[in-house]
Every structure is written in C-alpha cells, then in structure tokens.
Design a protein around this motif. Structure first.
Motif, PDB file in Angstrom:
ATOM      1  N   ILE A 112      85.673  11.873 -60.440  1.00 49.99           N
ATOM      2  CA  ILE A 112      85.246  10.922 -59.408  1.00 49.99           C
ATOM      3  C   ILE A 112      86.345  10.500 -58.440  1.00 49.99           C
ATOM      4  O   ILE A 112      86.044  10.002 -57.353  1.00 49.99           O
ATOM      5  CB  ILE A 112      84.615   9.657 -60.041  1.00 49.99           C
ATOM      6  CG1 ILE A 112      85.606   8.986 -61.007  1.00 49.99           C
ATOM      7  CG2 ILE A 112      83.309  10.005 -60.725  1.00 49.99           C
ATOM      8  CD1 ILE A 112      85.092   7.666 -61.548  1.00 49.99           C
ATOM      9  N   PHE A 113      87.616  10.694 -58.805  1.00 51.54           N
ATOM     10  CA  PHE A 113      88.704  10.317 -57.897  1.00 51.54           C
ATOM     11  C   PHE A 113      89.162  11.490 -57.022  1.00 51.54           C
ATOM     12  O   PHE A 113      90.063  11.343 -56.215  1.00 51.54           O
ATOM     13  CB  PHE A 113      89.894   9.775 -58.687  1.00 51.54           C
ATOM     14  CG  PHE A 113      89.617   8.445 -59.356  1.00 51.54           C
ATOM     15  CD1 PHE A 113      89.583   7.275 -58.618  1.00 51.54           C
ATOM     16  CD2 PHE A 113      89.382   8.383 -60.721  1.00 51.54           C
ATOM     17  CE1 PHE A 113      89.317   6.054 -59.227  1.00 51.54           C
ATOM     18  CE2 PHE A 113      89.119   7.169 -61.342  1.00 51.54           C
ATOM     19  CZ  PHE A 113      89.088   6.000 -60.592  1.00 51.54           C
ATOM     20  N   ILE A 114      88.541  12.637 -57.216  1.00 51.74           N
ATOM     21  CA  ILE A 114      88.893  13.813 -56.414  1.00 51.74           C
ATOM     22  C   ILE A 114      88.205  13.725 -55.053  1.00 51.74           C
ATOM     23  O   ILE A 114      87.005  13.450 -54.988  1.00 51.74           O
ATOM     24  CB  ILE A 114      88.466  15.117 -57.124  1.00 51.74           C
ATOM     25  CG1 ILE A 114      89.251  15.288 -58.428  1.00 51.74           C
ATOM     26  CG2 ILE A 114      88.683  16.320 -56.218  1.00 51.74           C
ATOM     27  CD1 ILE A 114      88.837  16.500 -59.238  1.00 51.74           C
ATOM     28  N   PRO A 115      88.930  13.911 -53.961  1.00 48.60           N
ATOM     29  CA  PRO A 115      88.316  13.842 -52.629  1.00 48.60           C
ATOM     30  C   PRO A 115      87.121  14.779 -52.500  1.00 48.60           C
ATOM     31  O   PRO A 115      87.144  15.905 -52.994  1.00 48.60           O
ATOM     32  CB  PRO A 115      89.456  14.287 -51.699  1.00 48.60           C
ATOM     33  CG  PRO A 115      90.700  13.955 -52.452  1.00 48.60           C
ATOM     34  CD  PRO A 115      90.375  14.189 -53.898  1.00 48.60           C
ATOM     35  N   PHE A 116      86.072  14.283 -51.847  1.00 50.08           N
ATOM     36  CA  PHE A 116      84.843  15.019 -51.538  1.00 50.08           C
ATOM     37  C   PHE A 116      83.901  15.141 -52.740  1.00 50.08           C
ATOM     38  O   PHE A 116      82.792  15.630 -52.573  1.00 50.08           O
ATOM     39  CB  PHE A 116      85.117  16.419 -50.979  1.00 50.08           C
ATOM     40  CG  PHE A 116      86.190  16.466 -49.928  1.00 50.08           C
ATOM     41  CD1 PHE A 116      86.297  15.481 -48.968  1.00 50.08           C
ATOM     42  CD2 PHE A 116      87.096  17.508 -49.899  1.00 50.08           C
ATOM     43  CE1 PHE A 116      87.284  15.515 -48.007  1.00 50.08           C
ATOM     44  CE2 PHE A 116      88.090  17.563 -48.932  1.00 50.08           C
ATOM     45  CZ  PHE A 116      88.188  16.557 -47.981  1.00 50.08           C
ATOM     46  N   TYR A 117      84.341  14.729 -53.928  1.00 48.74           N
ATOM     47  CA  TYR A 117      83.445  14.828 -55.087  1.00 48.74           C
ATOM     48  C   TYR A 117      82.569  13.573 -55.134  1.00 48.74           C
ATOM     49  O   TYR A 117      83.066  12.451 -55.058  1.00 48.74           O
ATOM     50  CB  TYR A 117      84.238  14.946 -56.392  1.00 48.74           C
ATOM     51  CG  TYR A 117      83.349  15.122 -57.606  1.00 48.74           C
ATOM     52  CD1 TYR A 117      82.967  16.389 -58.032  1.00 48.74           C
ATOM     53  CD2 TYR A 117      82.869  14.013 -58.305  1.00 48.74           C
ATOM     54  CE1 TYR A 117      82.127  16.549 -59.126  1.00 48.74           C
ATOM     55  CE2 TYR A 117      82.027  14.172 -59.403  1.00 48.74           C
ATOM     56  CZ  TYR A 117      81.671  15.440 -59.812  1.00 48.74           C
ATOM     57  OH  TYR A 117      80.833  15.594 -60.899  1.00 48.74           O
ATOM     58  N   GLY A 168      82.105  11.062 -50.972  1.00 48.90           N
ATOM     59  CA  GLY A 168      83.113  11.469 -51.948  1.00 48.90           C
ATOM     60  C   GLY A 168      84.531  11.091 -51.572  1.00 48.90           C
ATOM     61  O   GLY A 168      85.484  11.702 -52.054  1.00 48.90           O
ATOM     62  N   ILE A 169      84.680  10.064 -50.719  1.00 47.39           N
ATOM     63  CA  ILE A 169      86.045   9.665 -50.339  1.00 47.39           C
ATOM     64  C   ILE A 169      86.392   8.241 -50.765  1.00 47.39           C
ATOM     65  O   ILE A 169      87.563   7.858 -50.753  1.00 47.39           O
ATOM     66  CB  ILE A 169      86.273   9.795 -48.817  1.00 47.39           C
ATOM     67  CG1 ILE A 169      85.345   8.852 -48.057  1.00 47.39           C
ATOM     68  CG2 ILE A 169      86.098  11.232 -48.370  1.00 47.39           C
ATOM     69  CD1 ILE A 169      85.654   8.772 -46.586  1.00 47.39           C
ATOM     70  N   GLY A 170      85.378   7.445 -51.137  1.00 50.51           N
ATOM     71  CA  GLY A 170      85.609   6.042 -51.470  1.00 50.51           C
ATOM     72  C   GLY A 170      86.638   5.831 -52.564  1.00 50.51           C
ATOM     73  O   GLY A 170      87.657   5.151 -52.368  1.00 50.51           O
ATOM     74  N   LEU A 171      86.402   6.405 -53.735  1.00 53.29           N
ATOM     75  CA  LEU A 171      87.317   6.220 -54.863  1.00 53.29           C
ATOM     76  C   LEU A 171      88.633   6.947 -54.643  1.00 53.29           C
ATOM     77  O   LEU A 171      89.678   6.511 -55.130  1.00 53.29           O
ATOM     78  CB  LEU A 171      86.657   6.693 -56.158  1.00 53.29           C
ATOM     79  CG  LEU A 171      85.537   5.781 -56.687  1.00 53.29           C
ATOM     80  CD1 LEU A 171      84.865   6.405 -57.899  1.00 53.29           C
ATOM     81  CD2 LEU A 171      86.090   4.398 -57.045  1.00 53.29           C
ATOM     82  N   SER A 172      88.591   8.050 -53.909  1.00 55.59           N
ATOM     83  CA  SER A 172      89.830   8.761 -53.592  1.00 55.59           C
ATOM     84  C   SER A 172      90.738   7.890 -52.731  1.00 55.59           C
ATOM     85  O   SER A 172      91.948   7.809 -52.961  1.00 55.59           O
ATOM     86  CB  SER A 172      89.510  10.068 -52.859  1.00 55.59           C
ATOM     87  OG  SER A 172      90.698  10.707 -52.451  1.00 55.59           O
ATOM     88  N   VAL A 173      90.144   7.215 -51.740  1.00 58.44           N
ATOM     89  CA  VAL A 173      90.920   6.304 -50.893  1.00 58.44           C
ATOM     90  C   VAL A 173      91.450   5.137 -51.728  1.00 58.44           C
ATOM     91  O   VAL A 173      92.610   4.716 -51.567  1.00 58.44           O
ATOM     92  CB  VAL A 173      90.048   5.774 -49.729  1.00 58.44           C
ATOM     93  CG1 VAL A 173      90.744   4.625 -49.007  1.00 58.44           C
ATOM     94  CG2 VAL A 173      89.754   6.895 -48.744  1.00 58.44           C
ATOM     95  N   CYS A 174      90.625   4.619 -52.647  1.00 56.39           N
ATOM     96  CA  CYS A 174      91.061   3.524 -53.525  1.00 56.39           C
ATOM     97  C   CYS A 174      92.281   3.934 -54.347  1.00 56.39           C
ATOM     98  O   CYS A 174      93.247   3.172 -54.469  1.00 56.39           O
ATOM     99  CB  CYS A 174      89.933   3.119 -54.465  1.00 56.39           C
ATOM    100  SG  CYS A 174      88.573   2.243 -53.661  1.00 56.39           S
TER     101      CYS A 174
END
Length: 289
Positions: free
Chosen positions: A242-247, A255-261
């Motif tokens: 879930i922290f991988i961009p676009f996933y 798929g960018i929310g948690l990656s940005v976090c």
C-alpha cells in the motif's frame, strides 16, 4: 578432609554449570544472528525478537535501521522512475496538444465534421493525460519541510476540527487519547496535517464508524501516534504494497496518498507503518524522533 572434598565437588559442578550455560547462550546468540542475516539476505525485515534482554533489543534496533534504509532506497527508486516517466510523457504530449489546438482553430477543419470530431478526441485525451501526469507529479514535488516547534496534540485536534462537520455527516465518531502535557515536535505543520488528513480520508472511505487517535511518548523519548479505525480491512495481499506509488485497492484511487505520506514522514526522519488490519481494526503508526 571430607568437607574440602565436598567443597571441591560443589565448586567443580558450579563451574561446569556456568560453562555449560555460557555455551548454550553463545549457541542461541549465534543462531539469532544467523537467522537475522538470512532474513536480510532475502530482503525480509518483518521479524522481531522478544525484547527480554539487551541482545534482543540491539538486534531489533539493527533490524529497524536496515528496514528504514530499505524503504528509503525503494522510495528513491520510485521517485526517480516517476520523474523520468512524467518528463518523457509531458515532452511527447506537448507538441500533440499544441498541434491539435492549432488545427481546431482552422476554419477549413471546422467545416469537416469527421476531422473535427477526431481532433477533439485527440485533444481531450491529451489534456486528460496531462492532468493525470500532473497528479502523479505530487510524489516527486513534495517541498522540503519548513519545520517549527509545535505541540503535536494541536495538529491532531486542528485536523479533526477541520473534518468535524464532514465526519458528522458520514456518522463517523472520533475519539482522542492525548497526554495532558505538551508533546512538542519539530515538524512542518502543513505536511503533517496532510498525512493525518489522508489517514482520516482513508478511514471514512473504508466505511469506518469510529476513528481513534492515541498519542504516546515512549520510554526512549520517541513519540508515536496510532490512528485506529474500524472500517473494512486492507486485503492481506495488499498490506505489503500500500505504500508503493501507484498501487491502490480502490476502484477510483490514484495510489499516491500513502506513498506521499511515507515520503513526508521520511523527510521528517520519522516513519509511517501499517501495524495491522483485520476485521476488527486497522491501525497506522506514525513515529517521530
């Protein structure tokens, strides 16, 4: 004379027992270290030793350092890939958009319905793709944090207040377990607010009815914030991704929310992790140094 013989026997037995204990302890220590090295070679960091002694605590600390470095390397690779892809896509689209817009203004083409319709489709598709790429640029466009000393409790309370009416409309209850004393952190308030805001949004999108904030100062003076909700759990197969961009697991998600976090927390020398997600609760942990 007999008593000295008995004393000698007792001392000998005691020494042998001590040596045997040391040998067993040494064997266990070597086995633990080898286990950890095997896991590192396989790229695995999802293990943890029971912290019953200083050795286990040290091994867990080493695991944490390795895990943070692994995450940092993965994030850096994704960031570089995103920059390259968005740059190339924008370079390719720019002339297409420019040309179709120019042709659409041509009087001869305006009278050709088939050609005009085709150009409109190309133009609309190109503009949508540009908007799509600009959305993903958020991953690589996070500004350097402008830090200041602030009470983390105030950030939490302020963010909840901003969402209060919306959460009420969604019938979502919010509870907070916050220390009485100030919990000072040196952070960018806007960016940390964005992280908390994203986790609140994820919770109501998962149809949560309760969100709980639990802020705590640990024995080593580090600060952790647990954000718990009772919404639909993250699928087991997705919890490592879930922290991988676009996933994303959402039909309309980017798929960018948690990656940005995660990137924001990494810029603050902290971390964000999914502690667990099941039918009862989903808990995210924010750690601040």
């Amino acid at each position: 004379m007999d008593i000295w013989i008995w004393i000698g026997i007792v001392v000998t037995v005691a020494i042998m027992a001590i040596l045997a204990t040391l040998a067993i302890t040494r064997h266990k220590t070597i086995r633990k270290i080898n286990y950890m090295f095997d896991a590192f070679e396989d790229g695995e960091t999802n293990f943890k030793f029971r912290e019953k002694d200083s050795l286990n605590k040290s091994l867990n600390r080493l695991r944490g350092i390795f895990e943070k470095q692994k995450i940092a390397n993965e994030q850096e690779s994704w960031t570089k890939l995103t920059r390259v892809l968005t740059h190339e896509i924008m370079n390719t689209l720019a002339p297409v958009v420019s040309l179709t817009d120019s042709l659409n203004k041509n009087e001869k083409i305006k009278n050709d319905e088939i050609l005009k319709e085709s150009l409109d489709i190309i133009s609309d598709s190109s503009h949508h793709l540009i908007e799509f790429v600009n959305t993903y640029r958020q991953i690589t466009g996070i500004a350097k944090p402008v830090r200041q000393k602030i009470d983390l409790k105030k950030i939490i309370e302020k963010t909840v207040k901003i969402n209060e009416q919306f959460l009420s409309e969604k019938n979502v209850n919010v509870s907070m377990q916050l220390p009485e004393d100030d919990v000072s952190v040196y952070v960018d308030e806007i960016q940390i607010t964005q992280v908390i805001q994203n986790l609140i949004k994820n919770a109501w999108q998962a149809e949560a009815r309760n969100i709980d904030f639990h802020l705590k100062i640990l024995s080593d003076d580090s600060i952790v914030l647990w954000i718990k909700n009772d919404g639909k759990p993250v699928p087991v197969e997705a919890q490592e991704q879930i922290f991988i961009p676009f996933y994303t697991t959402k039909e309309d998600g980017t798929g960018i929310g948690l990656s940005v976090c995660r990137q924001i927390m990494r810029y603050h020398k902290g971390s964000i992790d999914l502690l667990r997600s099941n039918s009862t609760e989903t808990i995210f942990e924010l750690s601040f140094i």
